[in-house]
Design a protein around this motif. Structure first.
Motif, mmCIF file in Angstrom:
data_model
loop_
_atom_site.group_PDB
_atom_site.id
_atom_site.type_symbol
_atom_site.label_atom_id
_atom_site.label_comp_id
_atom_site.label_asym_id
_atom_site.label_seq_id
_atom_site.Cartn_x
_atom_site.Cartn_y
_atom_site.Cartn_z
ATOM 1 N N LEU B 61 0.839 -1.200 0.000
ATOM 2 C CA LEU B 61 0.000 0.000 0.000
ATOM 3 C C LEU B 61 0.870 1.245 0.000
ATOM 4 C CD1 LEU B 61 -2.842 1.286 0.272
ATOM 5 C CD2 LEU B 61 -2.497 1.208 2.746
ATOM 6 N N THR B 64 -3.778 6.417 -0.307
ATOM 7 C CA THR B 64 -5.178 6.371 -0.712
ATOM 8 C C THR B 64 -5.416 7.479 -1.725
ATOM 9 O OG1 THR B 64 -5.765 5.491 1.448
ATOM 10 C CG2 THR B 64 -7.544 6.406 0.138
ATOM 11 N N TYR B 67 -11.759 8.464 -1.612
ATOM 12 C CA TYR B 67 -12.707 7.798 -0.720
ATOM 13 C C TYR B 67 -14.110 7.949 -1.280
ATOM 14 C CZ TYR B 67 -9.295 7.940 3.131
ATOM 15 O OH TYR B 67 -8.204 7.771 3.932
ATOM 16 N N GLY B 68 -14.923 6.954 -1.086
ATOM 17 C CA GLY B 68 -16.341 7.086 -1.399
ATOM 18 C C GLY B 68 -17.119 6.505 -0.253
ATOM 19 N N MET B 70 -18.967 3.869 -0.271
ATOM 20 C CA MET B 70 -18.946 2.407 -0.271
ATOM 21 C C MET B 70 -17.577 1.831 -0.590
ATOM 22 S SD MET B 70 -22.031 1.246 0.347
ATOM 23 C CE MET B 70 -22.477 -0.246 -0.514
ATOM 24 N N GLU B 72 -13.196 2.608 -1.668
ATOM 25 C CA GLU B 72 -12.086 3.553 -1.730
ATOM 26 C C GLU B 72 -11.084 3.065 -2.766
ATOM 27 O OE1 GLU B 72 -10.687 3.427 2.315
ATOM 28 O OE2 GLU B 72 -8.936 2.261 1.745
ATOM 29 N N ARG B 74 -7.155 2.775 -3.596
ATOM 30 C CA ARG B 74 -5.827 2.867 -3.006
ATOM 31 C C ARG B 74 -4.778 2.765 -4.108
ATOM 32 N NH1 ARG B 74 -7.187 -1.727 1.574
ATOM 33 N NH2 ARG B 74 -8.724 -0.483 2.691
ATOM 34 N N ARG B 91 -15.860 -1.155 0.858
ATOM 35 C CA ARG B 91 -15.830 -1.036 2.317
ATOM 36 C C ARG B 91 -17.225 -0.760 2.830
ATOM 37 N NH1 ARG B 91 -12.511 3.681 4.111
ATOM 38 N NH2 ARG B 91 -14.277 4.633 3.095
ATOM 39 N N ASN B 92 -17.393 -0.952 4.111
ATOM 40 C CA ASN B 92 -18.638 -0.604 4.813
ATOM 41 C C ASN B 92 -19.849 -1.348 4.275
ATOM 42 O OD1 ASN B 92 -17.241 1.260 6.373
ATOM 43 N ND2 ASN B 92 -17.457 2.811 4.778
ATOM 44 N N SER B 95 -21.342 -7.389 4.060
ATOM 45 C CA SER B 95 -22.260 -8.492 3.798
ATOM 46 C C SER B 95 -23.501 -8.053 3.031
ATOM 47 C CB SER B 95 -22.668 -9.147 5.113
ATOM 48 O OG SER B 95 -23.156 -8.161 5.984
ATOM 49 N N ALA B 99 -24.511 -4.940 -2.896
ATOM 50 C CA ALA B 99 -23.314 -4.117 -3.057
ATOM 51 C C ALA B 99 -22.144 -4.976 -3.521
ATOM 52 C CB ALA B 99 -22.975 -3.421 -1.737
ATOM 53 N N ARG B 102 -22.740 -5.960 -7.161
ATOM 54 C CA ARG B 102 -22.451 -4.864 -8.092
ATOM 55 C C ARG B 102 -20.943 -4.664 -8.241
ATOM 56 N NH1 ARG B 102 -26.704 -2.368 -9.864
ATOM 57 N NH2 ARG B 102 -28.510 -2.082 -8.526
ATOM 58 N N ASP B 131 -12.369 -7.783 2.778
ATOM 59 C CA ASP B 131 -12.954 -6.804 1.852
ATOM 60 C C ASP B 131 -12.677 -7.217 0.404
ATOM 61 O OD1 ASP B 131 -13.892 -5.188 3.887
ATOM 62 O OD2 ASP B 131 -12.051 -3.995 3.983
ATOM 63 N N SER B 192 -17.210 13.984 -14.536
ATOM 64 C CA SER B 192 -16.244 13.528 -13.532
ATOM 65 C C SER B 192 -15.888 12.054 -13.696
ATOM 66 C CB SER B 192 -16.758 13.796 -12.114
ATOM 67 O OG SER B 192 -17.971 13.120 -11.918
ATOM 68 N N LEU B 209 -22.361 1.007 -12.172
ATOM 69 C CA LEU B 209 -23.818 0.964 -12.382
ATOM 70 C C LEU B 209 -24.177 0.367 -13.733
ATOM 71 C CD1 LEU B 209 -25.185 4.386 -11.043
ATOM 72 C CD2 LEU B 209 -24.867 2.242 -9.827
#
Lengths: 331, 343
Positions: B61, B64, B67-68, B70, B72, B74, B91-92, B95, B99, B102, B131, B192, B209
């Motif tokens: 690593l 970073t 960040y978003g 859901m 990130e 790196r 992340r986040n 389970s 998510a 997708r 993750d 963007s 998406l």
């Protein structure tokens, strides 16, 4: 949502950060923890950093030392921006970020279409529609203040004050109803349609899943040394929230009620009193306060507390609303 | 969210300074090192036969990038290849089935679209924390939203002139045409999510998406989606307000086809020509504007927009997908025709 305008993070020394959510970040030696420590002096589940209405907090779960700003703590304390957290061999920084930075305006917006093709948007809640001059949107033939719309956790609910037809089904006055994008509401012969809506941020990507049926599809209650984490998936992605002891017990009784009741059934107040508060009689008010707080907890993570925790008509019992075939897990 | 590294002053991030390969132990996956070491290269491991590397052996690593809510991004060093890669980590949502689904599909779709404008993916897996992650080429450059902002703010020396941006925009449309031929609708095209490199590259970012059409709707080598069990249900709104087509905004999932991307391309082209976004204001106002607008003319916002491009925008921004311009290639063709006819 919690602490509007900000997101909270736990930063590690290597540049990685994890977001603090109402479900919390569990720190400890167990591989199931969100943040792992290899320190032998730490417990398998040592501490939980979570978010409540006022901001981030830390709850100590195990016997090892947890320090905030160099001071050892014992139970549950608030955390501040820039605070230094020490758990076992970990040194973590609490950081606050502007939630709107690059994320745009995340308020809920709804668009209504009237019978003549007019489009109206609203982002205030409550929003009243009716025939009166002081209604937020005037629909001429309707009685005054006919419908009150409320946006709750990115979802839309209507409280009718007159009889209304929602997608062809008659709804009596005073019965709040959850609405979907595309729903049509008619009072008499004149209707309006919910064209679109939800938390439509400007500039940022949204992924608002449709929610066809009320209730949870998946519920897991994860017991912790103190309280527990409730994981719920209703319409969208799974959400988690940390519940303190009594709230956790309350949900546990609803999800595993005494036989012959099953998860999703109405559980009589007497059963709840005896199992959550013990033998000591507890008045109705105490139960209602706890239920109100639990619903707020669920609302904070974008779930619909009123929908998920339902009181029986006329009172006397409560249930956790589950969809057919819902998966329920208590561990 | 995008894998972006930008140097604000220089606008473009320069190639990192030349670094010597690491002298630490490295090895390609499951290979046998049977060539003689080059004298100029650093020493290789003593063993000539190595097995697969674990996560930490392979990736280092470095920092970073973004960040978003859901995921990130790196920046990592991919040790066997001695290269820097972008690693997207979910992340986040450890389970949350949809998510995770997708996320995996994003990696698969991006990995199967083999086109210079689609960032190549290298690896998909689960890190030691549990993750999900995938790695991809680390792309550098200037995002289209920044390039457009420079134009609209009247920067003295913008990184790209209007003509240069139109040329890149044509490339972008052809990249989308390729995805559409393979049955993929991006569904979140916006400035963007477009990266412009310093050496003529155009990248379409963030395929999270993307909608995969049925095999019969693809015109060329359909994508292997392997995810028929989950589909977006009617009433779901996916995209970015201001750029998403009216049918997307209304959650009419079955009506969202490649022409929804044509609308988004039209909205970006409008912004390029008019020097301001098609839909402005709060989310409520943008939602209304998106639903009420049926074709839009950049000439009404800014003088001097060529008539042909004005008509192109109008056709791409029709509210009814049936009446909308039929393809991304049609936009590319019209822009190319304009560029070849002009000074």
């Amino acid at each position: 949502m919690t602490a509007p305008g900000f997101t909270w993070w736990l930063r590690f020394g290597d540049g990685v950060a994890k977001r603090i959510t109402p479900g919390g970040l569990l720190i400890g030696r167990s591989p199931q923890c969100d943040v792992l420590t290899r320190s032998p002096t730490s417990s398998r589940r040592q501490a939980l950093v979570y978010l409540d209405e006022s901001g981030p907090r830390i709850a100590v779960m195990g016997r090892g030392t947890v320090a905030v700003g160099g001071r050892a703590i014992e139970l549950d304390e608030p955390l501040e921006d820039g605070g230094r957290l020490e758990v076992g061999d970990l040194s973590l920084e609490v950081a606050r970020e502007d939630a709107n930075e690059g994320a745009g305006d995340r308020s809920a917006v709804w668009v209504l279409e009237t019978a003549d093709g007019g489009l109206f948007s609203f982002s205030t809640s409550p929003f009243r529609v009716g025939g009166a001059a002081d209604d937020d949107l005037r629909v001429e033939p309707w009685p005054e203040h006919a419908l009150t719309f409320r946006s709750i956790g990115g979802r839309l609910e209507v409280e009718p004050h007159v009889e209304v037809s929602i997608d062809g089904a008659r709804v009596a006055p005073g019965e709040p109803q959850r609405l979907r994008r595309g729903s049509t509401l008619a009072v008499g012969e004149v209707g309006v349609r919910i064209v679109t809506g939800g938390e439509l941020g400007t500039g940022s990507t949204v992924a608002l899943e449709a929610d066809a049926e009320p209730g949870a599809r998946y519920v897991r209650l994860e017991f912790l040394p103190r309280g527990g984490r409730l994981h719920v998936r209703a319409g969208g992605d799974e959400q988690a929230i940390y519940l303190t002891d009594r709230r956790c017990d309350f949900i546990a009784v609803l999800l595993r009620p005494p036989p012959p009741l099953a998860a999703g059934d109405f559980v009589p107040d007497e059963q709840l009193w005896s199992r959550v508060w013990g033998k000591q009689p507890s008045g109705k008010k105490t139960l209602h306060v706890l239920l109100h707080r639990l619903r707020k907890d669920l609302d904070r993570v974008g779930l619909d507390g009123n929908e998920l925790l339902e009181r029986a008509e006329g009172g006397g019992a409560t249930r956790f609303v589950l969809r057919d075939g819902a998966h329920v897990d208590l561990d | 969210m995008v894998a972006v590294a930008e140097e604000r002053d220089a606008r473009f991030e320069r190639e990192p300074r030349v670094r010597l390969p690491s002298t630490e132990t490295w090895a390609p996956f499951g290979s046998t090192l049977d060539e003689e070491p080059d004298a100029a290269e650093p020493a290789r491991p003593a063993t000539d036969s190595v097995g697969p590397l674990d996560f930490h052996e392979r990736y280092e690593l470095l920092g970073t990038l973004a960040y978003g809510s859901m995921a990130e991004i790196r920046l990592c060093k991919d040790r066997p290849f001695a290269r820097e890669v972008a690693m997207k980590v979910l992340r986040n949502a450890p389970s949350a089935r949809s998510a995770r689904w997708r996320f995996v599909r994003e990696a698969r779709v991006q990995g199967q679209l083999s086109h210079p404008a689609v960032v190549p993916t290298y690896d998909l897996g689960i890190d030691p924390s549990g993750d999900l992650y995938f790695t991809m080429k680390w792309v550098r450059g200037l995002r289209l939203d920044r390039a457009l902002a420079e134009l609209s703010e009247g920067a003295e020396r913008p990184a790209f002139s209007e003509r240069q941006l139109l040329s890149r925009f044509s490339q972008l449309c052809l990249a989308l045409e390729y995805a559409h031929c393979r049955g993929v609708v991006h569904r979140d095209l916006k400035p963007s999510n477009i990266m412009l490199g310093e050496f003529g590259e155009v990248y379409v970012l963030d395929w999270g998406l993307a909608k995969v059409l049925t095999e019969s709707q693809a015109r060329y080598e359909p994508i292997d989606d392997a995810s028929g069990a989950m589909r977006t249900s009617d009433g779901s709104v996916l995209g970015t307000i201001g750029y998403m087509a009216p049918e997307q905004l209304q959650g009419e999932v079955d009506r969202v086809t490649t022409r929804a991307d044509v609308y988004s391309l039209g909205a970006m082209l409008f912004e390029l020509l008019a020097r301001e976004p098609l839909h402005r204001g709060s989310a409520a106002i943008q939602a209304l504007s998106s639903l009420k607008t049926d074709g839009a003319s950049p000439r009404e916002r800014r003088e001097g927009v060529p008539e042909g491009l004005d008509e192109l925008c109008f056709a791409a921004l029709r509210a009814d997908p049936e009446q909308r311009l039929e393809s991304a290639k049609a936009i590319a063709d019209a822009i190319d025709a304009h560029l070849s006819s002009g000074p």
